[in-house]
Design a protein around this motif. Sequence first.
Motif, PDB file in Angstrom:
ATOM      1  N   THR A  63       0.678  -0.856   0.111  1.00 39.25           N
ATOM      2  CA  THR A  63       0.085   0.163  -0.058  1.00 39.25           C
ATOM      3  C   THR A  63       1.339   1.655   0.142  1.00 39.25           C
ATOM      4  N   ASN A  64       1.752   0.742   0.756  1.00 42.03           N
ATOM      5  CA  ASN A  64       2.508   2.379   1.071  1.00 42.03           C
ATOM      6  C   ASN A  64       3.646   2.222  -0.433  1.00 42.03           C
ATOM      7  N   LEU A  65       3.900   1.656  -0.386  1.00 38.57           N
ATOM      8  CA  LEU A  65       4.247   2.049  -2.429  1.00 38.57           C
ATOM      9  C   LEU A  65       4.196   2.380  -3.173  1.00 38.57           C
ATOM     10  N   ALA A  66       2.716   1.873  -3.163  1.00 36.32           N
ATOM     11  CA  ALA A  66       1.332   1.947  -4.396  1.00 36.32           C
ATOM     12  C   ALA A  66       1.547   3.740  -3.968  1.00 36.32           C
ATOM     13  N   LEU A  67       1.352   3.862  -2.637  1.00 37.05           N
ATOM     14  CA  LEU A  67       1.021   5.509  -2.471  1.00 37.05           C
ATOM     15  C   LEU A  67       2.502   6.413  -2.943  1.00 37.05           C
ATOM     16  N   ASN A  68       3.708   5.913  -3.112  1.00 34.17           N
ATOM     17  CA  ASN A  68       4.016   6.277  -3.617  1.00 34.17           C
ATOM     18  C   ASN A  68       4.432   6.896  -5.184  1.00 34.17           C
ATOM     19  N   ARG A  69       3.739   5.512  -5.838  1.00 34.66           N
ATOM     20  CA  ARG A  69       4.345   5.628  -7.269  1.00 34.66           C
ATOM     21  C   ARG A  69       2.810   6.810  -7.893  1.00 34.66           C
ATOM     22  N   LEU A  70       1.688   6.401  -7.291  1.00 32.03           N
ATOM     23  CA  LEU A  70       0.942   7.420  -7.627  1.00 32.03           C
ATOM     24  C   LEU A  70       1.427   8.956  -7.443  1.00 32.03           C
ATOM     25  N   ASP A  71       1.856   9.174  -6.528  1.00 34.98           N
ATOM     26  CA  ASP A  71       2.229  10.249  -7.025  1.00 34.98           C
ATOM     27  C   ASP A  71       3.141  11.266  -8.153  1.00 34.98           C
ATOM     28  N   SER A  72       3.972  10.522  -8.677  1.00 41.00           N
ATOM     29  CA  SER A  72       4.826  10.165 -10.367  1.00 41.00           C
ATOM     30  C   SER A  72       3.403  10.297 -10.812  1.00 41.00           C
ATOM     31  N   ALA A  73       2.264   9.049 -10.849  1.00 44.72           N
ATOM     32  CA  ALA A  73       1.521   8.482 -11.588  1.00 44.72           C
ATOM     33  C   ALA A  73       0.720   9.661 -11.919  1.00 44.72           C
ATOM     34  N   ALA A  74       0.280  10.595 -10.591  1.00 52.28           N
ATOM     35  CA  ALA A  74      -0.354  11.814 -11.078  1.00 52.28           C
ATOM     36  C   ALA A  74      -0.384  12.691 -11.866  1.00 52.28           C
ATOM     37  N   VAL A  75       1.292  12.715 -12.425  1.00 50.91           N
ATOM     38  CA  VAL A  75       2.096  14.026 -12.704  1.00 50.91           C
ATOM     39  C   VAL A  75       1.418  13.118 -14.534  1.00 50.91           C
ATOM     40  N   ARG A  76       2.025  12.111 -14.815  1.00 50.84           N
ATOM     41  CA  ARG A  76       1.141  11.186 -15.955  1.00 50.84           C
ATOM     42  C   ARG A  76       0.311  11.846 -16.706  1.00 50.84           C
ATOM     43  N   ARG A  77      -0.626  12.116 -15.835  1.00 49.95           N
ATOM     44  CA  ARG A  77      -2.264  11.711 -15.994  1.00 49.95           C
ATOM     45  C   ARG A  77      -2.434  13.603 -16.198  1.00 49.95           C
TER      46      ARG A  77
END
Length: 293
Positions: A63-77
């Motif tokens: 879950t915490n790895l996914a939360l970290n990954r979402l930070d960069s995913a938000a920029v791509r989206r």
Amino acid sequence: MTDTSETRLADFEEHRRMVFGIAYRMLGSVADAEDLVQDTWLRWSQVAGQVASPGGYLARTVTNLALNRLDSAAVRRESYVGPWLPEPLVTEPDATDGVERAEAVSVALLVVLESLSPLERAVFVLKEAFGFSYPEIAEALDRTEAACRQVGSRARAHVRARRPRYDAPPELRRRATDEFLAACVGGDLNRMLELLAPDVTSWNDGGGVITAALRPVTGAEKVARFILGLLHKLGEGAAARPVLVNGEPGVLITVHGAVDSVSVFDFTRGPDGEPLISAIHAVRNPQKLAHLA
């Protein structure tokens, strides 16, 4: 292999589906979820034997790895071209096992989860999909139990307000999907219109990599003609067959054997009680279909 490494691997394999399921629900990406499964394993392999609750540790880690990954995913989206849809999990209609089927979650729900904040998504996934208690979630996310309860309540209300309100029985969804597929392949516009809700909306994810509508297509006739036009452009090498998309009836289209698109439908209740297609989610971005090759 030592007994310790065997136990370490056995404990991880016991929870692998949960780890993948959390990552996929959080990120909406098969490739990213598989990456997080590997990252979680690496972390687990370093602490196994020191952890009292393997399931809790693995859920917290991914879950915490996914939360970290979402930070960069938000920029791509933010710079994504056209509608964004999750990567589909595809199995054959008679599939009865496998990670994809066991951890499947509808595309419609994944689209709704995408509109939640990362923290809301994490709490919702851990609580509603995997049954973790609020004290366990609070520990995993380093928040107070009261805060997690508040976030969970807000997330549930958001999801409830935006999920499709009609859950047609699986056999009716399958039949309507098969009939719509037959009408599309046969070029039967009138039958397509009979199976589409008047206000049906089609979302098409090409990601700017392949031709796709950059905005949702709305209205039965516009959607039907859009689909027929696409099939005509694909030419005689195109073939369509029924599949399960995230555990629900859907359609896979290939062109000369290569995957071109994957579609899945939402339904509403028609005037006669039969299901009508209310939404179409079609993924054409080849980067999101690479895992199907």
